[in-house]
Design a protein around this motif. Sequence first.
Motif, mmCIF file in Angstrom:
data_model
loop_
_atom_site.group_PDB
_atom_site.id
_atom_site.type_symbol
_atom_site.label_atom_id
_atom_site.label_comp_id
_atom_site.label_asym_id
_atom_site.label_seq_id
_atom_site.Cartn_x
_atom_site.Cartn_y
_atom_site.Cartn_z
ATOM 1 N N ALA A 63 42.253 67.518 39.326
ATOM 2 C CA ALA A 63 42.465 66.488 40.496
ATOM 3 C C ALA A 63 41.333 65.745 40.943
ATOM 4 C CB ALA A 63 43.005 67.028 41.721
ATOM 5 N N VAL A 64 41.106 64.575 41.246
ATOM 6 C CA VAL A 64 40.003 63.770 41.723
ATOM 7 C C VAL A 64 40.162 63.707 43.171
ATOM 8 C CG1 VAL A 64 39.330 62.735 39.536
ATOM 9 C CG2 VAL A 64 40.815 61.587 41.306
ATOM 10 N N GLU A 65 38.862 63.301 43.795
ATOM 11 C CA GLU A 65 39.044 63.206 45.383
ATOM 12 C C GLU A 65 38.122 61.708 45.581
ATOM 13 O OE1 GLU A 65 36.532 66.316 47.227
ATOM 14 O OE2 GLU A 65 37.757 67.765 46.774
ATOM 15 N N LEU A 66 38.746 61.125 46.690
ATOM 16 C CA LEU A 66 38.439 59.794 47.133
ATOM 17 C C LEU A 66 36.960 59.984 47.446
ATOM 18 C CD1 LEU A 66 41.160 57.996 48.989
ATOM 19 C CD2 LEU A 66 40.109 57.265 46.977
ATOM 20 N N ASN A 67 35.985 59.086 47.200
ATOM 21 C CA ASN A 67 34.577 59.254 47.498
ATOM 22 C C ASN A 67 34.604 57.663 48.368
ATOM 23 O OD1 ASN A 67 31.690 58.354 46.889
ATOM 24 N ND2 ASN A 67 31.957 60.543 46.870
ATOM 25 N N PRO A 68 33.746 57.768 49.604
ATOM 26 C CA PRO A 68 33.577 56.610 50.271
ATOM 27 C C PRO A 68 32.722 55.558 49.588
ATOM 28 C CG PRO A 68 32.798 58.662 51.501
ATOM 29 C CD PRO A 68 33.570 59.082 50.390
ATOM 30 N N ASN A 69 31.615 56.200 48.889
ATOM 31 C CA ASN A 69 30.738 55.443 48.332
ATOM 32 C C ASN A 69 31.282 54.767 47.153
ATOM 33 O OD1 ASN A 69 29.222 57.870 49.668
ATOM 34 N ND2 ASN A 69 27.389 56.520 49.131
ATOM 35 N N LEU A 70 32.042 55.574 46.368
ATOM 36 C CA LEU A 70 32.736 54.840 45.351
ATOM 37 C C LEU A 70 33.767 53.970 45.763
ATOM 38 C CD1 LEU A 70 33.289 57.668 42.636
ATOM 39 C CD2 LEU A 70 31.507 55.894 42.746
ATOM 40 N N ASN A 71 34.643 53.926 46.717
ATOM 41 C CA ASN A 71 35.335 53.081 47.599
ATOM 42 C C ASN A 71 34.695 51.544 47.838
ATOM 43 O OD1 ASN A 71 37.721 54.753 47.504
ATOM 44 N ND2 ASN A 71 37.367 55.400 49.489
ATOM 45 N N ALA A 72 33.267 51.761 48.523
ATOM 46 C CA ALA A 72 32.361 50.695 48.674
ATOM 47 C C ALA A 72 32.006 49.874 47.623
ATOM 48 C CB ALA A 72 31.345 51.276 49.618
ATOM 49 N N ASN A 146 35.380 62.316 41.055
ATOM 50 C CA ASN A 146 35.382 61.560 42.518
ATOM 51 C C ASN A 146 36.190 60.162 42.047
ATOM 52 O OD1 ASN A 146 32.455 62.849 43.031
ATOM 53 N ND2 ASN A 146 33.992 63.334 44.278
ATOM 54 N N MET A 147 36.688 59.409 42.916
ATOM 55 C CA MET A 147 37.481 58.343 42.514
ATOM 56 C C MET A 147 37.169 57.362 43.796
ATOM 57 S SD MET A 147 41.655 57.286 42.200
ATOM 58 C CE MET A 147 41.925 56.933 43.732
ATOM 59 N N GLY A 148 36.778 56.159 43.518
ATOM 60 C CA GLY A 148 36.878 55.146 44.398
ATOM 61 C C GLY A 148 37.772 54.072 44.123
ATOM 62 N N PHE A 149 38.582 53.272 45.199
ATOM 63 C CA PHE A 149 39.598 52.558 44.822
ATOM 64 C C PHE A 149 39.643 51.462 45.864
ATOM 65 C CE2 PHE A 149 44.239 51.278 44.977
ATOM 66 C CZ PHE A 149 43.879 50.328 44.154
ATOM 67 N N SER A 150 39.543 50.194 45.594
ATOM 68 C CA SER A 150 39.725 49.121 46.583
ATOM 69 C C SER A 150 40.295 47.750 45.920
ATOM 70 C CB SER A 150 38.222 48.963 47.317
ATOM 71 O OG SER A 150 38.405 48.064 48.306
ATOM 72 N N TRP A 151 40.289 46.592 46.475
ATOM 73 C CA TRP A 151 40.640 45.261 46.209
ATOM 74 C C TRP A 151 40.484 44.303 47.241
ATOM 75 C CZ3 TRP A 151 43.178 49.502 48.528
ATOM 76 C CH2 TRP A 151 43.559 49.191 49.698
ATOM 77 N N HIS A 152 40.600 43.190 46.507
ATOM 78 C CA HIS A 152 40.638 41.806 47.534
ATOM 79 C C HIS A 152 41.715 40.922 47.213
ATOM 80 C CE1 HIS A 152 38.776 38.438 49.483
ATOM 81 N NE2 HIS A 152 39.244 37.604 48.399
ATOM 82 N N GLN A 153 42.524 40.599 48.311
ATOM 83 C CA GLN A 153 43.468 39.832 48.149
ATOM 84 C C GLN A 153 43.405 38.532 48.567
ATOM 85 O OE1 GLN A 153 47.494 41.001 49.793
ATOM 86 N NE2 GLN A 153 48.330 39.931 48.006
ATOM 87 N N LEU A 163 38.908 50.464 40.203
ATOM 88 C CA LEU A 163 39.059 51.773 40.487
ATOM 89 C C LEU A 163 37.867 52.353 39.533
ATOM 90 C CD1 LEU A 163 42.034 53.971 40.211
ATOM 91 C CD2 LEU A 163 39.933 54.393 39.001
ATOM 92 N N VAL A 164 37.118 53.278 40.320
ATOM 93 C CA VAL A 164 35.634 53.766 39.752
ATOM 94 C C VAL A 164 35.953 55.169 39.798
ATOM 95 C CG1 VAL A 164 33.261 53.587 39.993
ATOM 96 C CG2 VAL A 164 34.342 51.784 40.678
ATOM 97 N N MET A 165 35.411 55.776 38.663
ATOM 98 C CA MET A 165 35.666 57.195 38.456
ATOM 99 C C MET A 165 34.087 57.642 38.423
ATOM 100 S SD MET A 165 38.763 58.644 38.596
ATOM 101 C CE MET A 165 40.029 58.891 37.933
ATOM 102 N N GLY A 166 33.888 58.907 39.049
ATOM 103 C CA GLY A 166 32.775 59.503 38.988
ATOM 104 C C GLY A 166 32.517 60.916 38.825
#
Length: 167
Positions: A63-72, A146-153, A163-166
């Motif tokens: 499993a991966v975890e959300l990472n606030p830096n990768l979310n940014a 780690n995973m980061g995930f975000s969007w712009h609508q 989506l970024v994986m680290g």
Amino acid sequence: MTRILAILSALVLALTACVPVDDTGGGTPGVQTYRIRAGDTGKIQFRMLDSVNALRSAAGAQAVELNPNLNAAAATHAKDMARQNRPWHFGSDGSSPIDRIRRVGYGGELVGETISETYESELETLAAWMEQPDTRRVLMAPDARNMGFSWHQESNGKIWWTLVMGK
């Protein structure tokens, strides 16, 4: 692979009832557009994380975890793709995914980045990513932690997903 797609399909169907939509379709009559409300960020990020981890588990990956830096980093790139009006991995300043994760202070290494320009939900987008070998490889990378995930609508409903994986 069939098992993974079956699990993902079941998740998409189960969560479709929870998805806010309208019928503007980005200007296409009869097509529904997925609308993201201001307070939905956490719900959407964790729904994507849970779905990715279910797929990874079915494939025997950790499993991966959300990472606030990768979310940014993902949020910055999603907005930048919208400004450029094209889905690609380079920022308007010439930055790469590696540059973006360093700028936000992520201490690990980049595993990969997946992007999309669509009117579809995060789970429909995940299903599309799983159908393509290059994006599936990023999502299922055994060394990802780690995973980061975000969007712009945009106001017309178009969504730019990143989506970024680290590791």
